[in-house]
Design an enzyme around this catalytic site. Structure first.
Site, PDB file in Angstrom:
ATOM      1  CD  GLN A  68      -2.670   1.169   2.517  1.00 29.07           C
ATOM      2  OE1 GLN A  68      -3.461   1.951   2.581  1.00 29.07           O
ATOM      3  NE2 GLN A  68      -2.499   0.005   3.497  1.00 29.07           N
ATOM      4  CB  CYS A  98      -5.170   7.610   5.821  1.00 26.78           C
ATOM      5  SG  CYS A  98      -4.457   7.932   7.398  1.00 26.78           S
ATOM      6  CE  LYS A 138      -7.617   0.010   3.881  1.00 23.94           C
ATOM      7  NZ  LYS A 138      -8.122   0.857   4.696  1.00 23.94           N
ATOM      8  CG  ASP A 203     -17.473  -0.221  12.880  1.00 22.22           C
ATOM      9  OD1 ASP A 203     -16.102   0.008  12.816  1.00 22.22           O
ATOM     10  OD2 ASP A 203     -18.293   0.493  12.816  1.00 22.22           O
ATOM     11  NE  ARG A 226     -11.006   0.006  14.912  1.00 23.18           N
ATOM     12  CZ  ARG A 226     -11.750   1.089  14.967  1.00 23.18           C
ATOM     13  NH1 ARG A 226     -11.795   1.807  15.958  1.00 23.18           N
ATOM     14  NH2 ARG A 226     -12.604   1.505  13.906  1.00 23.18           N
TER      15      ARG A 226
END
Length: 304
Positions: A68, A98, A138, A203, A226
């Site tokens: 990336q 980002c 992305k 999520d 996460r």
């Protein structure tokens, strides 16, 4: 049960994916592919040795590795992309997502979403440098509003340069705050990106959630960040279609195994505390023991 073979990706978490963590995940078989955290490029391409060091922990696995890249100078990104392909990368990803203010203020990362012409120029320039290699993007659903997808995704798809989109459902302005309408945003994104495949990001922290999203949207895959840290076997569970935990260790046991494997490589106490906080959050079972040790001391094991 899943009826296809979706792409399952661990999220490229800046500041989390240390060489030790990558090697531990490889040893434990926690993923089938990697995307590196972003390498931010400015005025010049780093030397080949530095590029090789950056990619080494990922490439050592023998798994497909997508590197990336981030920046606002297309020719520099293109040159770096070509070098990484020579080093053995499986593809290149451009970070237009980002949300860090330090990044976006310079027009990089999510800041690129305010300059559609610049994004198009970047993907076209990079693709010329790696004409036969996969080039993915992305990004988030917009800078200010998800309605921005209506012009961003089709414009990038129409270049013919993008092999896949990794779409995070929030906008840059929304950072990581709770936001409603995730599924609807994903569905809109897939329509606007067609025929370019889309990997969903944001999520996704359980096998049920991943399976339901894939079945509802028809996306090419999911990326878990996460959620993967809180359950390092999450991608394995999704892949095997195990909506219960039969046949696989619990999420907590998976965290213990990953943490132990990282520490065995020799990890400074301050970094061990940081990693344990990522893995367990406020329920961190090792914080009290670790904070009693000198922060710069190397710890190779702890009573797990």
């Amino acid at each position: 049960m899943l009826t296809a073979s979706p792409e399952l990706w661990p999220g490229p978490m800046e500041g989390v994916m240390s060489p030790e963590l990558i090697r531990a995940a490889n040893a434990l078989g926690l993923t089938e592919r990697w995307m590196t955290p972003f390498l931010r490029l400015s005025t010049a391409v780093p030397g080949t040795r530095k590029l090789a060091e950056f990619a080494a922990p990922f490439l050592e696995s023998g798994l497909p590795v997508t590197v990336q890249l981030m920046g606002n100078r297309p020719e520099v990104i293109a040159a770096a992309a070509a070098r990484f392909m020579e080093l053995g990368a499986a593809g290149i990803n451009l970070n237009f997502g980002c949300p860090s203010r330090q990044v976006t203020s310079g027009g990089a990362g999510g800041g690129a979403l305010r300059d559609l012409a610049g994004m198009v120029a970047t993907v076209e320039t990079v693709k010329k440098a790696i004409p036969v290699s996969p080039l993915s993007v992305k990004l988030r659903t917009g800078w200010e509003s998800p309605d921005e997808m209506q012009r961003i995704l089709p414009a990038l798809a129409e270049t013919g340069c993008v092999s896949a989109f990794f779409l995070h459902f929030r906008t840059v302005r929304e950072q990581y705050r709770p936001v409603s309408g995730r599924e609807e945003r994903f569905e809109a994104g897939l329509r606007l990106a067609a025929p370019v495949p889309v990997v969903l990001n944001g999520d996704i922290d359980s096998p049920d959630d991943a399976s339901e999203l894939l079945e509802r949207t028809g996306a090419a895959g999911v990326m878990c960040a996460r959620g993967w840290l809180r359950d390092p076997l999450l991608l394995n569970r999704i892949r095997q279609g195990r909506r219960d935990n039969s046949g696989l260790p619990s999420a907590d046991e998976a965290r213990h195994r990953l943490f132990r494997c990282v520490l065995e490589q020799g990890f400074k106490v301050c970094r061990a505390i940081e990693l344990s906080n990522f893995l367990w959050g406020s329920a961190n079972p090792f914080f009290e023991r670790l904070k009693q040790l000198p922060p710069t001391a190397a710890v190779s094991r702890i009573d797990l």
